[in-house]
Scaffold this motif. Structure first.
Motif, mmCIF file in Angstrom:
data_model
loop_
_atom_site.group_PDB
_atom_site.id
_atom_site.type_symbol
_atom_site.label_atom_id
_atom_site.label_comp_id
_atom_site.label_asym_id
_atom_site.label_seq_id
_atom_site.Cartn_x
_atom_site.Cartn_y
_atom_site.Cartn_z
ATOM 1 N N LYS A 45 41.915 51.587 35.995
ATOM 2 C CA LYS A 45 42.170 50.398 36.815
ATOM 3 C C LYS A 45 41.728 50.585 38.257
ATOM 4 C CE LYS A 45 46.468 49.407 37.827
ATOM 5 N NZ LYS A 45 47.877 48.928 37.711
ATOM 6 N N ASP A 46 41.869 51.790 38.789
ATOM 7 C CA ASP A 46 41.521 52.044 40.195
ATOM 8 C C ASP A 46 40.182 52.760 40.352
ATOM 9 O OD1 ASP A 46 42.307 54.403 39.058
ATOM 10 O OD2 ASP A 46 43.636 55.018 40.700
ATOM 11 N N SER A 47 39.366 52.745 39.292
ATOM 12 C CA SER A 47 38.076 53.444 39.350
ATOM 13 C C SER A 47 37.034 52.629 40.102
ATOM 14 C CB SER A 47 37.573 53.713 37.928
ATOM 15 O OG SER A 47 37.249 52.496 37.277
ATOM 16 N N ASP A 48 35.982 53.312 40.540
ATOM 17 C CA ASP A 48 34.872 52.619 41.198
ATOM 18 C C ASP A 48 34.213 51.629 40.243
ATOM 19 O OD1 ASP A 48 35.313 54.018 43.525
ATOM 20 O OD2 ASP A 48 33.774 55.538 43.128
ATOM 21 N N LYS A 49 34.161 51.985 38.954
ATOM 22 C CA LYS A 49 33.561 51.108 37.948
ATOM 23 C C LYS A 49 34.323 49.789 37.861
ATOM 24 C CE LYS A 49 31.133 50.044 34.182
ATOM 25 N NZ LYS A 49 29.691 49.696 34.240
ATOM 26 N N GLU A 53 33.065 46.033 38.860
ATOM 27 C CA GLU A 53 33.111 44.950 37.871
ATOM 28 C C GLU A 53 33.924 43.767 38.395
ATOM 29 O OE1 GLU A 53 32.234 46.631 33.536
ATOM 30 O OE2 GLU A 53 34.345 46.864 34.121
ATOM 31 N N LEU A 54 34.995 44.046 39.114
ATOM 32 C CA LEU A 54 35.769 42.969 39.729
ATOM 33 C C LEU A 54 34.921 42.196 40.739
ATOM 34 C CD1 LEU A 54 39.306 44.533 40.330
ATOM 35 C CD2 LEU A 54 38.793 42.462 39.011
ATOM 36 N N ALA A 55 34.108 42.911 41.495
ATOM 37 C CA ALA A 55 33.220 42.259 42.461
ATOM 38 C C ALA A 55 32.231 41.345 41.747
ATOM 39 C CB ALA A 55 32.479 43.315 43.280
ATOM 40 N N GLU A 56 31.740 41.779 40.593
ATOM 41 C CA GLU A 56 30.809 40.962 39.812
ATOM 42 C C GLU A 56 31.502 39.703 39.294
ATOM 43 O OE1 GLU A 56 27.907 41.444 35.880
ATOM 44 O OE2 GLU A 56 28.719 43.222 36.879
ATOM 45 N N ILE A 57 32.728 39.858 38.834
ATOM 46 C CA ILE A 57 33.499 38.711 38.350
ATOM 47 C C ILE A 57 33.744 37.704 39.470
ATOM 48 C CG2 ILE A 57 35.769 37.999 37.473
ATOM 49 C CD1 ILE A 57 35.830 40.736 35.981
ATOM 50 N N MET A 129 45.069 40.504 36.010
ATOM 51 C CA MET A 129 46.251 41.346 36.126
ATOM 52 C C MET A 129 46.058 42.427 37.182
ATOM 53 S SD MET A 129 46.912 41.703 32.025
ATOM 54 C CE MET A 129 48.378 42.728 32.143
ATOM 55 N N VAL A 130 44.806 42.674 37.542
ATOM 56 C CA VAL A 130 44.470 43.692 38.540
ATOM 57 C C VAL A 130 44.290 43.064 39.918
ATOM 58 C CG1 VAL A 130 42.741 45.419 39.188
ATOM 59 C CG2 VAL A 130 43.423 45.180 36.800
#
Length: 231
Positions: A45-49, A53-57, A129-130
Motif C-alpha cells: 500500500k505504501d510502495s512507490d509502485k 499507480e494512484l497518480a495514474e488513476i 480505500m488508500v
C-alpha cells in the motif's frame, strides 16, 4: 392416475428446463488454479509502485470524458451480453441462445470460483480505500482489488468467444482489453490489477479449454451462436 401422470409430466419438463444462472457450476475453481501461487504478490500500500499507480488513476480521473464514464459504468455489468452485445448486434439475443447462455453462465461462475478466494488472500486495498481523493464512478467495493475480477472475466470471455467466432477474433480481443480498461477509467482498480486480471483470465482459459466437460458444452453453444449470427 391423473395426479401421477401430471407429476411425471412436471418431472420430465424439469429435466429439460434450462439451468438458472444461480445454478451454474464452474468449470474449475481455486483448488485447481491457485492464483496466489501463480501471480506475484501485489504492490504494498505504501510502495512507490502503488503511489505511481494512484497518480495514474488520478490523472485519468481528471481526463475522463462523460462518454468514458458512461461506458465504464455500463461495463460494471459482468455478463457476456454486455461484453459482446455491441460486437454482434441484435441477433445476439439471450432468449434465442439458451445453450450459449447456459454455457456462459458457467464461464462467469468459473471466474468467481478462481478469483474470489485469491482476492481474499492477497487482500490488496482498492484505490479509494488508500486515497480519499479517488472517486470511483461505479458501486464501491471493499473486496480485494488484485487481480481484477472484471478483467479476468473479460479476458476469459474474449478467448472463448474468439474460438467460437474466429472471424471476429481481433475485434473480440480488443473488446476484452477495453473491458479491463473500463475498471481503470472507473477508478475502482489499479493498473497492475488489470494486468494481473489479463494473466488470470488467460490461465483460466488455457486450463478449461482442455477439459472434457468444457468441450462437451462448448461445441453446441458455438454451433447455436454461429447459426444465430449467420456464420
Amino acid at each position: 392416475m391423473r395426479t401421477i401422470l401430471a407429476a411425471a409430466a412436471l418431472l420430465a419438463l424439469a429435466a429439460f428446463a434450462p439451468a438458472k444462472a444461480e445454478d451454474a457450476k464452474p468449470f474449475t475453481d481455486a483448488k485447481i488454479i491457485d492464483l496466489v501461487t501463480i501471480l506475484p504478490p501485489p504492490p504494498a500500500k505504501d510502495s512507490d509502485k502503488t503511489k505511481a499507480e494512484l497518480a495514474e488513476i488520478l490523472t485519468l480521473q481528471v481526463e475522463r470524458t462523460p462518454e468514458m464514464v458512461a461506458h465504464a459504468k455500463a461495463d460494471d455489468e459482468e455478463t457476456v451480453w454486455r461484453f459482446a452485445g455491441e460486437l454482434f448486434g441484435p441477433k445476439f439475443d439471450k432468449d434465442k441462445l439458451p445453450k450459449f447462455s447456459a454455457f456462459f453462465d458457467r464461464v462467469v461462475e468459473t471466474e468467481a470460483a478462481v478469483v474470489d478466494p485469491a482476492k481474499k488472500i492477497l487482500d490488496r486495498p482498492r484505490p479509494h480505500m488508500v486515497s480519499d481523493i479517488v472517486k470511483p464512478v461505479v458501486k464501491l467495493s471493499n473486496s480485494g482489488a488484485y487481480p481484477s475480477g472484471h478483467t479476468t472475466l473479460g479476458t476469459l470471455m474474449g478467448i472463448v468467444l474468439a474460438d467460437m467466432v474466429p472471424e471476429k477474433r481481433a475485434e473480440i480481443m480488443a473488446r476484452a482489453w477495453d473491458y479491463g480498461h473500463s475498471r481503470l477509467v472507473a477508478g475502482i482498480h489499479y493498473p497492475s490489477d488489470i494486468e494481473m486480471g489479463r494473466i488470470s483470465g488467460s490461465v483460466i482459459a488455457a486450463t478449461i479449454l482442455r477439459q472434457d466437460d468444457f468441450k462437451a458444452e462448448f461445441a453446441p453453444a458455438k454451433t447455436e451462436l454461429r447459426a444465430a449470427l449467420g456464420y
